[in-house]
Scaffold this active site. Sequence first.
Site, short mmCIF file in Angstrom:
data_model
loop_
_atom_site.label_atom_id
_atom_site.label_comp_id
_atom_site.label_asym_id
_atom_site.label_seq_id
_atom_site.Cartn_x
_atom_site.Cartn_y
_atom_site.Cartn_z
N THR A 340 51.04 66.83 -45.77
CA THR A 340 50.02 67.61 -45.47
C THR A 340 49.01 67.24 -44.26
O THR A 340 49.30 65.87 -43.65
CB THR A 340 48.69 67.61 -46.57
OG1 THR A 340 47.74 66.48 -46.33
CG2 THR A 340 49.50 68.01 -47.93
N ASP A 341 48.40 67.90 -43.57
CA ASP A 341 47.55 67.50 -42.49
C ASP A 341 46.38 66.56 -42.88
O ASP A 341 46.26 66.73 -44.17
CB ASP A 341 46.99 68.88 -41.66
CG ASP A 341 46.96 68.29 -40.19
OD1 ASP A 341 46.51 67.16 -39.77
OD2 ASP A 341 47.10 69.30 -39.36
N TRP A 342 45.53 66.10 -42.12
CA TRP A 342 44.59 65.12 -42.56
C TRP A 342 43.59 65.61 -43.20
O TRP A 342 42.76 66.25 -42.58
CB TRP A 342 44.14 64.54 -41.33
CG TRP A 342 45.12 63.09 -41.10
CD1 TRP A 342 44.63 61.56 -40.80
CD2 TRP A 342 46.49 62.68 -41.31
NE1 TRP A 342 45.65 60.84 -40.61
CE2 TRP A 342 46.92 61.61 -40.88
CE3 TRP A 342 47.82 63.46 -41.61
CZ2 TRP A 342 48.20 60.92 -40.91
CZ3 TRP A 342 48.91 63.05 -41.57
CH2 TRP A 342 49.18 61.83 -41.22
#
Length: 630
Positions: A340-342
């Site tokens: 996932t993105d942060w």
Amino acid sequence: MVYRSTRSDRKKQAFIGLLFAATAMAKAVPARSFQHNAFTRRSNTEMLPYRDASLSVDERVDDLIQRMTLEEKAGQLFQNALNLPANGSSTLVNTTVLAIEGNFQTHFNLAGAVDSPRVAALWHNNVQQSALNTRLGIPVTMSSDPRNSYIDAVGSQIAATAFSQWPGSLGLAALRDASLVKKFANIVRQEYLAIGLRSALHPQVDLSTEPRWARIGGTMGEDANLTAELVVAYIQGFTGDEFGNQSVTTVTKHFPGSGPVEDGEDSHFTYGKNATYPGNNFEHHLIPFKAAIKAGARQIMPYYSRPMGTKYEEVASGMNKGIVTDLLRNELGFDGIVVTDWGLVTDGVIRGQDMPARAWGAENLTEIQRAEKILNAGADQFGGEKRVDLILQLVGNNTITEDRIDISVRRLLREKFLLGLFENPFVDVDAADKLVNTPEFNAAAQDAQRKSFTLLTNNATVLPLKHDKRVKFYTEGLNTTLLAQRKVTVVATPEEADIALIRLQAPYEPRPGGFEKSYHAGSLEYNVTERARQAAIYSTVPTIVDIFLDRPAAIPEIAEQAKALMANYGASGEAFLDVVFGADGYKPQGKLPFDLPRSMEAVEASNGDVPFDTVNPVFRFGHGLSYEDC
């Protein structure tokens, strides 16, 4: 004898996960520094099957995973940032040791610039030694955002310092040369390897169909087919001859294509949470991802934005089962790692700015519910998080099975084995400075900078300029010492000058906040005051304008008023002057990687998910003159 708990035991242990985490946090972990090149592995794991390189990767993964406690598995599911010490030291700070030896994390991204490859390599070896101090000695995989261009935007790109400095990915796209992209990726792969970076948090293959979006600078432009062609070369360059111990794994992003964001606002922020498809063009944005998967993409990252008005649930793509499992895995056949993105789970602070978790569409869920949703969506790793406690709770209360955790851990461990990290996690400290930005690498990067300039207008064939010491120059955006080195006379005002050289930044509306201000968003037009200021110069002296396009610009007035107009995508003052004067035969060879719209009115009337649909653009995709054309 190494204790190995049974699965029943580990389920019971999970109930005390929070106590485990709290105890780990309370430990006084000494900072460590291993100032040498000789490292040893823990002797009690040397003879175990997962250490045996003669076995198949699957056999080694099977052996290792059955030895792991739930806590050790949970640590694999997180990737968050580590920073080099600010004082130039390679000593590990306590929080780094705690993350590795207390939370069993083995995936990190290196944040911030690298000034000394040798120091970075030594620090990396200290990190790996810390990992070997754990019970099973699982090596660390270190990743990085792009760090080989001029752009410095926290959370997306890091300006090159010690590394070879290329034009941004838009500049590579402007050259329309897949072989050059592969050469670039191959060079960057070697530089990454020199300091221990084994994962690239790129390429970014979103399409720039919404010209206002702040992250266009990291893309390959507006054309899906060009992006698809270039991403194949990009992945090949980072892979090398075959995926193995000389490879850097790539993370293609941001699935399913995050260019069509509502009003061009970025989904790092609450006002930019929606991806919209007014032109019903969702499928078009998948074209580069399909090419990447076919080319052997190892990892894929979904973005924060939630798809609006589609058949998918209106929640952030990283926690969206329809996007990750149904579309990416089942329909497109991707079986690699999904990270996932942060920051989808936990609120945080970035550069002093409060940042809520980007769990758009799921803001009302608790942190543990968000973690559950991400795992059920089919993602393997939580970017920017370290919430091991949530995994222990989810398994402990039977919300998520350990078998589900094993699926993701297996993918993540397999990648480490394929990269050869278990055999040799360390790098050659003494060689690092010699392997990064070599004369050959630097020459290739500088050559690409100069060639990537795009010549938009050249009225009266003013370019290239002839060198004449009698000519007086007025300049903006240029270090005047560069001109002095070329024995060029610089004057203080346009009225005194024979020629003006002006380097500009593409228009944007500044935003507040330590993090938010690095995202160039809003209007693509200069404001009235700036347009008038520039017009006064253009009417006073023949002016050559060079504009840095980190996204499209609506600048018809410059095209009309300046004597010549060029665009760059990240290039030095030296490169600009070489092209302006035609030094060593250099001339602009770039072609626009997107349309340049005529006005904000045209942009606002277009469909953000459809390429090339603003009315009557000033310059179209592919436009670019050469000196021979003029």
